[in-house]
Design a protein around this motif. Structure first.
Motif, PDB file in Angstrom:
ATOM      1  N   LYS A 319     -17.756  16.844 -13.775  1.00  0.00           N
ATOM      2  CA  LYS A 319     -16.404  17.028 -13.234  1.00  0.00           C
ATOM      3  C   LYS A 319     -16.425  17.356 -11.747  1.00  0.00           C
ATOM      4  CE  LYS A 319     -13.730  18.455 -17.310  1.00  0.00           C
ATOM      5  NZ  LYS A 319     -12.985  19.575 -17.938  1.00  0.00           N
ATOM      6  N   SER A 320     -17.459  18.080 -11.311  1.00  0.00           N
ATOM      7  CA  SER A 320     -17.541  18.496  -9.907  1.00  0.00           C
ATOM      8  C   SER A 320     -18.247  17.464  -9.037  1.00  0.00           C
ATOM      9  CB  SER A 320     -18.260  19.838  -9.799  1.00  0.00           C
ATOM     10  OG  SER A 320     -19.613  19.719 -10.188  1.00  0.00           O
ATOM     11  N   GLY A 321     -18.690  16.338  -9.643  1.00  0.00           N
ATOM     12  CA  GLY A 321     -19.386  15.316  -8.863  1.00  0.00           C
ATOM     13  C   GLY A 321     -20.764  15.744  -8.424  1.00  0.00           C
ATOM     14  N   GLY A 322     -21.491  16.447  -9.286  1.00  0.00           N
ATOM     15  CA  GLY A 322     -22.817  16.962  -8.944  1.00  0.00           C
ATOM     16  C   GLY A 322     -23.814  15.863  -8.614  1.00  0.00           C
ATOM     17  N   LYS A 323     -24.819  16.220  -7.843  1.00  0.00           N
ATOM     18  CA  LYS A 323     -25.859  15.285  -7.418  1.00  0.00           C
ATOM     19  C   LYS A 323     -26.613  14.727  -8.617  1.00  0.00           C
ATOM     20  CE  LYS A 323     -29.949  15.038  -4.404  1.00  0.00           C
ATOM     21  NZ  LYS A 323     -30.848  15.799  -3.497  1.00  0.00           N
ATOM     22  N   GLU A 324     -27.087  13.470  -8.492  1.00  0.00           N
ATOM     23  CA  GLU A 324     -27.836  12.838  -9.567  1.00  0.00           C
ATOM     24  C   GLU A 324     -29.173  12.312  -9.056  1.00  0.00           C
ATOM     25  OE1 GLU A 324     -25.510   9.827 -11.499  1.00  0.00           O
ATOM     26  OE2 GLU A 324     -23.679  11.060 -11.455  1.00  0.00           O
ATOM     27  N   ILE A 325     -30.149  12.260  -9.962  1.00  0.00           N
ATOM     28  CA  ILE A 325     -31.429  11.608  -9.695  1.00  0.00           C
ATOM     29  C   ILE A 325     -31.417  10.284 -10.439  1.00  0.00           C
ATOM     30  CG2 ILE A 325     -33.938  11.722 -10.019  1.00  0.00           C
ATOM     31  CD1 ILE A 325     -33.714  14.757  -9.935  1.00  0.00           C
ATOM     32  N   SER A 326     -31.580   9.196  -9.730  1.00  0.00           N
ATOM     33  CA  SER A 326     -31.423   7.866 -10.316  1.00  0.00           C
ATOM     34  C   SER A 326     -32.691   7.443 -11.057  1.00  0.00           C
ATOM     35  CB  SER A 326     -31.077   6.837  -9.233  1.00  0.00           C
ATOM     36  OG  SER A 326     -30.858   5.564  -9.816  1.00  0.00           O
ATOM     37  N   LYS A 327     -32.952   8.098 -12.185  1.00  0.00           N
ATOM     38  CA  LYS A 327     -34.088   7.739 -13.037  1.00  0.00           C
ATOM     39  C   LYS A 327     -33.629   7.807 -14.485  1.00  0.00           C
ATOM     40  CE  LYS A 327     -38.016   8.844 -10.062  1.00  0.00           C
ATOM     41  NZ  LYS A 327     -39.299   9.563  -9.936  1.00  0.00           N
ATOM     42  N   PRO A 328     -33.018   6.736 -14.993  1.00  0.00           N
ATOM     43  CA  PRO A 328     -32.500   6.744 -16.369  1.00  0.00           C
ATOM     44  C   PRO A 328     -33.612   6.926 -17.386  1.00  0.00           C
ATOM     45  CG  PRO A 328     -32.485   4.511 -15.466  1.00  0.00           C
ATOM     46  CD  PRO A 328     -32.805   5.434 -14.327  1.00  0.00           C
ATOM     47  N   THR A 329     -33.265   7.537 -18.509  1.00  0.00           N
ATOM     48  CA  THR A 329     -34.262   7.807 -19.542  1.00  0.00           C
ATOM     49  C   THR A 329     -34.601   6.560 -20.354  1.00  0.00           C
ATOM     50  OG1 THR A 329     -32.571   8.375 -21.170  1.00  0.00           O
ATOM     51  CG2 THR A 329     -33.429  10.168 -19.806  1.00  0.00           C
ATOM     52  N   HIS A 330     -33.671   5.601 -20.425  1.00  0.00           N
ATOM     53  CA  HIS A 330     -33.811   4.437 -21.319  1.00  0.00           C
ATOM     54  C   HIS A 330     -33.941   4.885 -22.775  1.00  0.00           C
ATOM     55  CE1 HIS A 330     -34.272   1.670 -17.914  1.00  0.00           C
ATOM     56  NE2 HIS A 330     -35.136   2.523 -17.399  1.00  0.00           N
ATOM     57  N   PHE A 331     -33.250   5.975 -23.128  1.00  0.00           N
ATOM     58  CA  PHE A 331     -33.384   6.487 -24.493  1.00  0.00           C
ATOM     59  C   PHE A 331     -32.890   5.480 -25.534  1.00  0.00           C
ATOM     60  CE2 PHE A 331     -28.966   7.656 -23.688  1.00  0.00           C
ATOM     61  CZ  PHE A 331     -28.356   7.495 -24.927  1.00  0.00           C
ATOM     62  N   GLN A 332     -32.045   4.526 -25.125  1.00  0.00           N
ATOM     63  CA  GLN A 332     -31.518   3.535 -26.070  1.00  0.00           C
ATOM     64  C   GLN A 332     -32.535   2.450 -26.417  1.00  0.00           C
ATOM     65  OE1 GLN A 332     -30.477   3.961 -22.875  1.00  0.00           O
ATOM     66  NE2 GLN A 332     -28.281   4.373 -22.760  1.00  0.00           N
ATOM     67  N   GLU A 333     -33.635   2.399 -25.698  1.00  0.00           N
ATOM     68  CA  GLU A 333     -34.603   1.292 -25.813  1.00  0.00           C
ATOM     69  C   GLU A 333     -35.344   1.335 -27.151  1.00  0.00           C
ATOM     70  OE1 GLU A 333     -36.435  -1.908 -25.503  1.00  0.00           O
ATOM     71  OE2 GLU A 333     -35.233  -1.369 -23.733  1.00  0.00           O
TER      72      GLU A 333
END
Length: 338
Positions: A319-333
């Motif tokens: 909600k606050s637009g917090g910072k993200e690290i662009s490394k997806p988990t690919h948990f759906q794989e």
């Protein structure tokens, strides 16, 4: 919690049980692969625990440190940082010897199309490290991906389940374990294979990925319909304390949270907080990549941060637009293509 500073303080706050165990660890500690997602917060947590215990101990870390800011930040925090390419034998052998090693180096993201590098990092480098630090205790970061998919009602794979990795990334991770195991037997090196899935903080992880799908009204794939997660701070604490449980032949330990979490249920929880109706595609399979960490709870106790607390912190962060690290988990794989 809305800022990285607040997040870092929570991740690096040592518990009394960690402080007590750090005082029992004999000698200095080297963290290999310090510059990854978990290394910086682990090293800060360790430094604070050592200070709280009132003891003196060197904390060293080695990484390529492509992020100069991170190198300076950790150095100023009191971590002895070494800029090295661990695949360079001369650089690796030039690192200080130490009684304890936490091995966090490895490759996952971008495995597809770059398989040769993945195998070099995940299966060749472990042999070089094992020879360099043959007289050390070594905690080896591994993954629950080495296990087969388990029935949902099973509670997840225990450490005695025979590995059956799906895809080259998972196969290379089993290669990492087998190489370390070989040198544990050959040299009598005390080790612990730390089979982790899925650690998260608020900048990355399964909860953030599901929450973002809900709030942006994008479809959520339910093919991998159930997951395990653990707060990164708890996972880091367990990794440090695992130095007291290294054995030869290598000990094996699953690390994750206690719940088998329905992805659909998780999305619906976020939907209530965001006032959005989640969109789903595909049906949950009868199996999933699930890890049973009950043995780690017997050794260390349950994680401090509950699933509900992780959900509420993630809601506030998104909600606050917090910072993200662009490394997806690919948990759906489900095919092992990372």
């Amino acid at each position: 919690m809305q800022t990285v500073e607040e997040l870092e303080l929570k991740l690096s706050k040592p518990s009394e049980r960690l402080i007590a165990d750090v005082a029992k660890i004999h000698g200095d500690i080297m963290i290999l692969g310090l510059g990854g997602k978990m290394g910086p917060s682990l090293s800060k947590l360790l430094k604070k625990a050592i200070d709280k215990a009132g003891i003196s101990k060197r904390i060293m870390g080695a990484s390529r440190f492509s992020n100069e800011t991170m190198y300076n930040e950790l150095s100023n925090f009191g971590i002895e940082c070494h800029k090295v390419d661990l695949l360079n034998d001369a650089a690796l052998n030039g690192l200080p010897d130490t009684e304890n090693v936490i091995y966090m180096a490895g490759n996952k993201f971008g495995t597809a199309g770059n398989e040769h590098f993945t195998w070099a990092m995940n299966a060749y480098l472990p042999g070089r490290v094992a020879e360099k630090y043959k007289h050390s205790n070594i905690v080896v970061f591994s993954t629950g991906n080495i296990y087969p998919f388990m029935p949902i009602e099973s509670g997840g794979a225990k450490e005695n389940v025979r590995p059956s990795p799906i895809g080259e990334y998972a196969q290379s991770c089993l290669g990492r374990e087998r190489v370390f195991e070989h040198f544990s037997v050959k040299n009598g090196t005390k080790m612990l294979l730390y089979r982790l899935n899925y650690a998260l903080d608020l900048r990355y992880g399964v909860l953030l990925e599901v929450a973002k799908k809900v709030i942006s009204e994008k479809p959520i794939d339910l093919s991998m319909g159930h997951v395990n997660v653990i707060w990164q701070g708890d996972a880091n604490e367990y990794a440090i304390r695992s130095l007291l449980h290294c054995q030869s032949p290598a000990n094996k330990l699953n690390i994750t949270g206690p719940e088998t979490i329905s992805v659909q249920w998780l999305a619906e929880q976020f939907g209530k907080h965001f006032e959005k109706k989640p969109i789903f595609e595909n049906k949950p399979a009868e199996t999933a990549l699930l890890n049973n960490a009950s043995r780690s709870f017997d050794l260390f106790g349950k994680p401090f941060v509950s699933l509900n607390e992780m959900i509420m912190m993630t809601v506030e962060w998104v909600k606050s637009g917090g910072k993200e690290i662009s490394k997806p988990t690919h948990f759906q794989e489900r095919r092992g293509d990372f």
